[in-house]
Design a protein around this motif. Sequence first.
Motif, mmCIF file in Angstrom:
data_model
loop_
_atom_site.group_PDB
_atom_site.id
_atom_site.type_symbol
_atom_site.label_atom_id
_atom_site.label_comp_id
_atom_site.label_asym_id
_atom_site.label_seq_id
_atom_site.Cartn_x
_atom_site.Cartn_y
_atom_site.Cartn_z
ATOM 1 N N GLY A 180 0.903 -1.143 0.089
ATOM 2 C CA GLY A 180 0.021 0.171 -0.035
ATOM 3 C C GLY A 180 0.798 1.303 -0.008
ATOM 4 N N PRO A 181 1.683 1.345 -1.059
ATOM 5 C CA PRO A 181 2.536 2.728 -1.111
ATOM 6 C C PRO A 181 1.836 4.057 -1.278
ATOM 7 N N GLY A 182 1.385 4.573 -0.393
ATOM 8 C CA GLY A 182 0.725 5.857 -0.005
ATOM 9 C C GLY A 182 1.550 6.645 0.869
ATOM 10 N N VAL A 183 1.061 7.615 1.475
ATOM 11 C CA VAL A 183 1.470 8.539 2.269
ATOM 12 C C VAL A 183 1.926 8.060 3.774
ATOM 13 N N MET A 237 0.806 -10.629 -3.624
ATOM 14 C CA MET A 237 1.166 -10.499 -2.259
ATOM 15 C C MET A 237 2.241 -11.393 -2.242
ATOM 16 N N GLU A 238 2.105 -12.602 -2.894
ATOM 17 C CA GLU A 238 2.917 -13.873 -2.597
ATOM 18 C C GLU A 238 4.387 -13.305 -2.866
ATOM 19 N N TRP A 258 -9.539 -6.588 1.847
ATOM 20 C CA TRP A 258 -8.364 -6.452 2.332
ATOM 21 C C TRP A 258 -7.397 -7.477 1.564
ATOM 22 N N PRO A 259 -6.050 -7.265 1.502
ATOM 23 C CA PRO A 259 -5.007 -8.052 1.188
ATOM 24 C C PRO A 259 -4.988 -9.192 2.157
ATOM 25 N N GLU A 260 -4.674 -10.367 1.498
ATOM 26 C CA GLU A 260 -4.568 -11.795 2.018
ATOM 27 C C GLU A 260 -3.212 -11.917 2.416
ATOM 28 N N MET A 280 -5.860 -12.824 7.456
ATOM 29 C CA MET A 280 -4.979 -13.942 7.492
ATOM 30 C C MET A 280 -5.528 -14.872 8.419
ATOM 31 N N GLU A 281 -5.885 -16.090 8.034
ATOM 32 C CA GLU A 281 -6.539 -17.278 8.495
ATOM 33 C C GLU A 281 -6.120 -17.319 10.055
ATOM 34 N N HIS A 282 -6.928 -17.074 10.904
ATOM 35 C CA HIS A 282 -6.758 -17.236 12.509
ATOM 36 C C HIS A 282 -5.845 -18.304 13.041
ATOM 37 N N LYS A 283 -6.340 -19.463 12.559
ATOM 38 C CA LYS A 283 -5.740 -20.906 13.135
ATOM 39 C C LYS A 283 -4.160 -20.967 12.514
#
Length: 400
Positions: A180-183, A237-238, A258-260, A280-283
């Motif tokens: 997320g290359p913002g401010v 993302m990978e 949201w990005p995973e 992200m998967e909680h478990k």
Amino acid sequence: MKNRDVESEAAGRKSNIETDKQNISFLYLSEEDMIDAGVLNPGRCVDVMEETMGLMEDGDFLMGGPYNDAHGLMLYFPKKSPIENFPVNNARDRRFIAMPAYLGGRFHVAGEKWYGSNGNNRAIGLPRSILMMMLNDVETGKPLAYMSGNLLSSMRTGAMPGLAAKLLARNDSKVLTLVGPGVICRSSLRAIMSQRFDIDTIKIKGSSPTSANAIKMKEYIEENYPQVKNIVLCKDMEEALKDADIITEAVSCKEGEWPEYKREWLKPGALVISTSTFNMEHKSIVDLKKVIDNYGMYENYAEEDNVGYDENGDRLHTGCMGEDFVYMVQDGLIERDSLTTFGEIIRGKKPGRESDDEIILVSIEGMPTEDVAWAYECYTYALVHDIGTKLKVWDHPYAF
């Protein structure tokens, strides 16, 4: 900004803002004044955030809300209204937030950030959010300063990932990923680079490898950090997460988009810092170290949102790492004591990084105590160096 050298002088000169006990004036600091007062100093801002987290661990602070730990009070605008000309939320992110706080220690000052935001602003050449900051004497309530808050807010937000990198990153960290290359990611970059001098590769994950923000970030890095030899514009993302030592995100996106993150994409020893959105998967993160800024704030979020479960019985995601941690505690996946605060690390109550292979997740949401601390630091510097404009409230209060 050499504020530690001028604190005593600044304290003595606070009284010069008023000429007697009834005369009240305050210092106005424009954005240009704030720059002159050192608001863009990333290393000093990291130091001040570390001091702030320590004071919060001591309990030497107050924020709003019934439990004194609320992020702020927000005005939500409706999608439609029967009232003619009533402001409606016909664009993403029309809102106002009042963010008050008191911070003790050497600061001993109250303040509030007033936050106005509208997604339509960009179309007319304005930033999405326009912020102002006020400081008040905690004994009398007298205004001390009123200042431009955009740079202040972005710097204190970025300084927290800088603090995380200082306390929790591997000492041999070389690869930094910006999601997320913002401010805010730019201010996070500045703060992280002020603490980790061996970074030589930076990965950038924008909405696409050729997005305007990704290209701007690449050009900014090339201009300001010649020691960085490799800049990679990532397609997904990978690619962005693999092999990264430090990952910091500040993504602006619609709810549910949201990005995973996946566990298998994180290298041993990775530090993952979230200031905005996380999925992200909680478990998969039960056994990872989790560091937060303020658990009570995330409890407030969870109480307000009260998200349920999907058809498989899994808790729905919120997009907020810290709030997800609260639900994981409620669902019995982790114990409350497994969460570590910055303050506990700073005060030596809990360890930071315990091994080079340890993967650490860090949740940062921003708090008004941080605004008060960085505002006070800039204000005291401005006092000593005669920066800003003195404005009068009254010579003597009008008597009814």
